[in-house]
Design an enzyme around this catalytic site. Structure first.
Site, short mmCIF file in Angstrom:
data_model
loop_
_atom_site.label_atom_id
_atom_site.label_comp_id
_atom_site.label_asym_id
_atom_site.label_seq_id
_atom_site.Cartn_x
_atom_site.Cartn_y
_atom_site.Cartn_z
N MET A 99 46.67 16.58 56.50
CA MET A 99 46.70 15.60 57.59
C MET A 99 47.77 14.56 57.31
SD MET A 99 42.62 14.99 58.00
CE MET A 99 42.34 15.12 56.23
N GLY A 187 46.29 9.68 55.44
CA GLY A 187 47.00 10.81 54.84
C GLY A 187 46.18 11.52 53.78
N SER A 188 45.92 12.80 53.96
CA SER A 188 45.01 13.47 53.04
C SER A 188 44.98 14.97 53.34
CB SER A 188 43.61 12.87 53.18
OG SER A 188 43.29 12.71 54.56
N ARG A 189 43.97 15.65 52.79
CA ARG A 189 43.89 17.10 52.92
C ARG A 189 42.43 17.54 52.83
NH1 ARG A 189 46.70 20.63 48.11
NH2 ARG A 189 45.18 22.32 48.01
#
Length: 221
Positions: A99, A187-189
């Site tokens: 993301m 912001g990440s996953r």
């Protein structure tokens, strides 16, 4: 557009801070160039944060039996065979969705079923694109048993910008594709671990929508 509850206080505080910066400039500096530039920059910053915390309401209309749906909006960055040693304790197919700060950061349950395992791990804040982020970064692991008996794992992973993972899932509660599993800020996953015989419906580079895009089809356990 509905704002996610995780962003309400942040948006209110940011509005107050930006207002406190802009009002004195308009009152005491010559009009209109510098005040106009500051206001334009402030508006851009506020809309960026506002956009980040938007929370669209979604209802999955596809077939739910044996179906795994993407948990997040983003881009598929990895599909590979790995060993999931925390809860499944077996080789699995890992599908990773990254993301960016421009994506919706609400996380949906990928399947209907029951939450059996939830654990948060402290860790580093490496770029979420890196493979080792799955085991070294700040993360939360959620184990879910689907209604067909199949077990999967969802892992929320913090990135270089993300400093807070929020997990709403609790052991014993029902998982529903239309409900939020959690939220990751800035912001990440998210990695989803599936059985080796799962039929993956996406490829690397595909764009997903949380609670909307079919990710895989699994067999009954």
């Amino acid at each position: 557009m509905k704002i996610h509850r995780e962003g309400t206080n942040i948006l209110i505080l940011l509005f107050i801070v930006l207002l406190a910066l802009n009002v004195p400039v308009w009152l005491f500096m010559p009009p209109y160039v510098i005040p106009g530039i500051l206001t334009a920059v402030s508006f851009t910053i506020y809309m960026f944060v506002f956009n980040f915390f938007r929370c669209p309401k979604r209802h999955y209309r596809g077939k739910r039996d044996n179906c795994v749906v993407s948990s997040v909006d983003g881009k598929v960055v990895a599909i590979e065979r790995v060993y999931e040693g925390e809860w499944l304790k077996q080789d699995s197919i890992m599908v990773s969705v990254f993301m960016s700060p421009l994506n919706v950061h609400a996380n949906w349950f990928p399947v209907d079923g029951t939450v059996d395992y939830v654990t948060h791990h402290r860790g580093r804040f490496l770029s979420a694109y890196l493979p080792k982020a799955s085991v070294e970064n700040e993360r939360s692991t959620i184990g879910i048993t689907m209604n067909n008996g199949c077990r999967i794992v969802v892992r929320q992973i913090a990135g270089a910008m993300a400093r807070r993972i929020v997990t709403y899932a609790c052991p014993g509660e029902k998982a529903d594709i239309d409900d939020h599993l959690g939220f990751i800020k800035f912001g990440s996953r998210v990695d989803i671990y599936l059985p080796l015989d799962a039929r993956i419906l996406l490829k690397i580079g595909d764009i997903t929508r949380g609670g909307h895009t079919p990710l895989a089809i699994v067999k009954n356990d």
